[in-house]
Structure formats: structure tokens, C-alpha cells
Design a protein around this motif. Structure first.
Motif, PDB file in Angstrom:
ATOM      1  N   MET A 272      28.840  77.705  75.130  1.00 28.86           N
ATOM      2  CA  MET A 272      29.308  77.696  73.765  1.00 28.86           C
ATOM      3  C   MET A 272      29.119  79.367  73.405  1.00 28.86           C
ATOM      4  N   PRO A 273      29.975  80.171  74.059  1.00 31.86           N
ATOM      5  CA  PRO A 273      29.963  81.589  73.517  1.00 31.86           C
ATOM      6  C   PRO A 273      30.671  81.814  72.261  1.00 31.86           C
ATOM      7  N   GLY A 274      29.835  82.527  71.308  1.00 32.82           N
ATOM      8  CA  GLY A 274      30.504  82.794  70.165  1.00 32.82           C
ATOM      9  C   GLY A 274      30.105  81.971  68.796  1.00 32.82           C
ATOM     10  N   LYS A 275      29.049  81.034  69.353  1.00 35.92           N
ATOM     11  CA  LYS A 275      28.630  80.051  68.335  1.00 35.92           C
ATOM     12  C   LYS A 275      27.305  80.016  68.210  1.00 35.92           C
ATOM     13  N   LEU A 276      26.485  80.845  68.888  1.00 34.10           N
ATOM     14  CA  LEU A 276      25.119  81.378  68.772  1.00 34.10           C
ATOM     15  C   LEU A 276      24.234  80.155  69.235  1.00 34.10           C
ATOM     16  N   GLN A 277      24.745  79.171  69.800  1.00 32.73           N
ATOM     17  CA  GLN A 277      24.015  77.842  70.417  1.00 32.73           C
ATOM     18  C   GLN A 277      23.315  77.205  69.420  1.00 32.73           C
ATOM     19  N   ARG A 278      23.913  76.911  68.097  1.00 35.74           N
ATOM     20  CA  ARG A 278      23.587  76.150  66.999  1.00 35.74           C
ATOM     21  C   ARG A 278      24.563  75.180  66.388  1.00 35.74           C
ATOM     22  N   PRO A 279      24.202  74.194  65.712  1.00 36.99           N
ATOM     23  CA  PRO A 279      25.303  73.373  64.813  1.00 36.99           C
ATOM     24  C   PRO A 279      25.895  74.103  64.057  1.00 36.99           C
ATOM     25  N   ALA A 280      26.928  73.598  63.321  1.00 35.27           N
ATOM     26  CA  ALA A 280      27.715  74.487  62.581  1.00 35.27           C
ATOM     27  C   ALA A 280      26.948  74.501  61.438  1.00 35.27           C
ATOM     28  N   GLN A 281      26.478  73.746  60.626  1.00 36.67           N
ATOM     29  CA  GLN A 281      25.469  73.864  59.616  1.00 36.67           C
ATOM     30  C   GLN A 281      24.330  75.165  59.682  1.00 36.67           C
ATOM     31  N   GLN A 282      23.675  74.945  60.697  1.00 42.92           N
ATOM     32  CA  GLN A 282      22.567  75.838  60.997  1.00 42.92           C
ATOM     33  C   GLN A 282      23.318  77.564  61.182  1.00 42.92           C
ATOM     34  N   ARG A 283      24.373  77.349  61.751  1.00 39.77           N
ATOM     35  CA  ARG A 283      24.996  78.500  62.224  1.00 39.77           C
ATOM     36  C   ARG A 283      25.663  79.460  61.013  1.00 39.77           C
ATOM     37  N   MET A 284      26.252  78.362  60.077  1.00 39.84           N
ATOM     38  CA  MET A 284      26.718  79.191  58.911  1.00 39.84           C
ATOM     39  C   MET A 284      25.612  79.762  57.770  1.00 39.84           C
TER      40      MET A 284
ATOM     41  N   LYS B 137      17.966  94.351  61.020  1.00 41.60           N
ATOM     42  CA  LYS B 137      17.942  94.231  62.806  1.00 41.60           C
ATOM     43  C   LYS B 137      17.925  92.846  63.049  1.00 41.60           C
ATOM     44  N   THR B 138      18.798  92.814  64.093  1.00 37.09           N
ATOM     45  CA  THR B 138      18.913  91.306  64.538  1.00 37.09           C
ATOM     46  C   THR B 138      19.432  91.287  66.028  1.00 37.09           C
ATOM     47  N   THR B 139      19.885  90.300  66.579  1.00 34.68           N
ATOM     48  CA  THR B 139      20.483  90.132  68.028  1.00 34.68           C
ATOM     49  C   THR B 139      21.901  90.637  68.057  1.00 34.68           C
ATOM     50  N   LYS B 140      22.525  91.085  69.180  1.00 36.10           N
ATOM     51  CA  LYS B 140      23.572  91.493  69.424  1.00 36.10           C
ATOM     52  C   LYS B 140      24.625  90.434  68.981  1.00 36.10           C
ATOM     53  N   ALA B 141      24.445  88.917  69.340  1.00 33.90           N
ATOM     54  CA  ALA B 141      25.527  88.078  68.946  1.00 33.90           C
ATOM     55  C   ALA B 141      25.579  87.949  67.600  1.00 33.90           C
ATOM     56  N   LYS B 142      24.408  88.041  66.830  1.00 36.89           N
ATOM     57  CA  LYS B 142      24.420  87.532  65.501  1.00 36.89           C
ATOM     58  C   LYS B 142      24.969  88.847  64.641  1.00 36.89           C
ATOM     59  N   ALA B 143      24.755  90.043  65.304  1.00 39.64           N
ATOM     60  CA  ALA B 143      25.138  91.052  64.510  1.00 39.64           C
ATOM     61  C   ALA B 143      26.647  91.003  64.612  1.00 39.64           C
ATOM     62  N   LYS B 144      27.589  90.947  65.525  1.00 38.84           N
ATOM     63  CA  LYS B 144      28.764  90.809  65.646  1.00 38.84           C
ATOM     64  C   LYS B 144      29.414  89.680  64.956  1.00 38.84           C
ATOM     65  N   GLU B 145      28.661  88.419  64.842  1.00 32.17           N
ATOM     66  CA  GLU B 145      29.183  87.477  63.706  1.00 32.17           C
ATOM     67  C   GLU B 145      29.244  87.799  62.365  1.00 32.17           C
ATOM     68  N   VAL B 146      28.115  88.434  62.097  1.00 30.55           N
ATOM     69  CA  VAL B 146      27.741  88.815  60.794  1.00 30.55           C
ATOM     70  C   VAL B 146      28.837  89.977  60.391  1.00 30.55           C
ATOM     71  N   GLN B 147      29.183  90.670  61.340  1.00 27.71           N
ATOM     72  CA  GLN B 147      29.944  91.733  60.986  1.00 27.71           C
ATOM     73  C   GLN B 147      31.365  91.380  60.620  1.00 27.71           C
ATOM     74  N   SER B 148      32.021  90.300  61.253  1.00 28.97           N
ATOM     75  CA  SER B 148      33.181  89.974  60.766  1.00 28.97           C
ATOM     76  C   SER B 148      33.161  89.144  59.543  1.00 28.97           C
ATOM     77  N   TYR B 149      32.042  88.518  59.225  1.00 33.38           N
ATOM     78  CA  TYR B 149      32.035  87.822  58.041  1.00 33.38           C
ATOM     79  C   TYR B 149      31.705  88.693  56.802  1.00 33.38           C
ATOM     80  N   VAL B 150      30.951  89.927  56.824  1.00 28.91           N
ATOM     81  CA  VAL B 150      30.765  90.765  55.952  1.00 28.91           C
ATOM     82  C   VAL B 150      32.112  91.566  55.437  1.00 28.91           C
ATOM     83  N   GLU B 151      32.556  91.907  56.441  1.00 33.03           N
ATOM     84  CA  GLU B 151      34.044  92.521  56.574  1.00 33.03           C
ATOM     85  C   GLU B 151      34.991  92.004  55.663  1.00 33.03           C
TER      86      GLU B 151
END
Length: 168
Positions: free
Chosen positions: A1-13, A30-44
């Protein structure tokens, strides 16, 4: 499950929403690399939406009575329907953080400072962050690129790649 942070959709969102709110409030997390990349696109995307409508306001006159009974005209400002729709949409995408009283600040000063602010994160987004990046876009002609990720290396406990994500 790359790109999904190994969490169900509700927890991930919920995780992305919380980290995006913290990033906009504090400017850096400060967070992990995977979470930072997900948050980056969301915040932009959030900042881009806020930039498009941050200055859509309607000015109107309010007639009030002063202590001596005379009429005083005061200027009022409210959101246009378009800005209000975007504001409500972003309120659904972010967790609203509350102002914190400074250690040396008096309670009365804190109440006075925060009396007319109902949603502090939204106010910060529309009054500080969006105008700053809109001006940057005007000057440099560059849209996007509002966040930066620094890699810190691996975390000692579990070996996860750590990163700092910040607003530029």
C-alpha cells in the motif's frame, strides 16, 4: 500500500488533516518522510484555494449611536459568497486550532485580543498566509512551492525516515 501510510482511509485523512492544521498554525512540523509528502500536497492545495479569494470582501456602512445619542457611521467588512464558500470548504479540510494564552499575558488582555476571532486558523490562513504567497506569486511569477521538506535521516527507535516540513 505505498502512498497510503498503511492506514484505513478515515485514519489517514484525520492524520493528514491534523498535520496540515499544525503546519499552517506553527509554520513547521517534524514527521516522517511519507507523511510529510502527503501533507505537502494537501497544504499546497489549501493555500492555493485561499490565495484565489483572500481579498474578496464587501465593505458596508453601519450606523451606530454613541454615548451622547449621535449617529456614527462605521465601516464593516464581510466575505463575498465565493469567499465564504471557500472558507467553509477549508474549515471542513482543517482542524480549527485555538489561540493559546501566553505565559506572561494577563487573562483580560488575552480575552481582549481574541474577542472577535471565532476561527483563529482560518483568520491566519486568509489574513497572513494567503496574502504573503499571493504577493510572492506577483513578484516572482511563481505559483506553488509553498512548502519545503528537509530530510533528517533515520529515527533511532524504528528506523523511519524523519523529515521537517515547513512553509517557505
Amino acid at each position: 500500500m505505498p502512498g497510503k501510510l498503511q492506514r484505513p482511509a478515515q485514519q489517514r485523512m484525520a492524520l493528514i488533516r491534523n498535520q496540515a492544521s499544525e503546519l499552517l498554525w506553527y509554520g513547521k512540523i517534524k514527521t516522517t518522510k511519507a507523511k510529510a509528502k502527503e501533507v505537502q500536497s494537501y497544504v499546497e492545495k489549501i493555500i492555493t484555494k485561499a490565495m484565489k479569494v483572500y481579498d474578496d470582501n464587501i465593505e458596508f456602512d453601519i450606523v451606530k449611536k454613541d454615548s451622547k445619542g449621535r449617529d456614527i457611521t462605521v465601516k464593516g467588512v464581510k466575505d463575498t459568497p465565493r469567499k465564504l464558500a471557500v472558507r467553509r470548504e477549508l474549515m471542513g479540510k482543517l482542524r480549527d486550532l485555538q489561540e493559546v494564552k501566553a505565559f506572561t499575558e494577563k487573562k483580560s488582555d488575552f480575552k481582549k485580543r481574541t474577542a472577535d476571532i471565532q476561527h483563529p486558523l482560518m483568520e491566519k490562513l486568509f489574513n497572513e498566509i494567503a496574502p504573503k504567497y499571493a504577493q510572492r506569486k506577483e513578484e516572482s511569477g511563481q505559483g506553488g512551492g509553498y512548502t519545503r521538506i528537509y530530510m533528517l535521516g533515520t529515527r533511532r527507535g524504528d528506523g523511519a525516515e524523519e523529515a521537517i516540513i515547513e512553509l517557505v
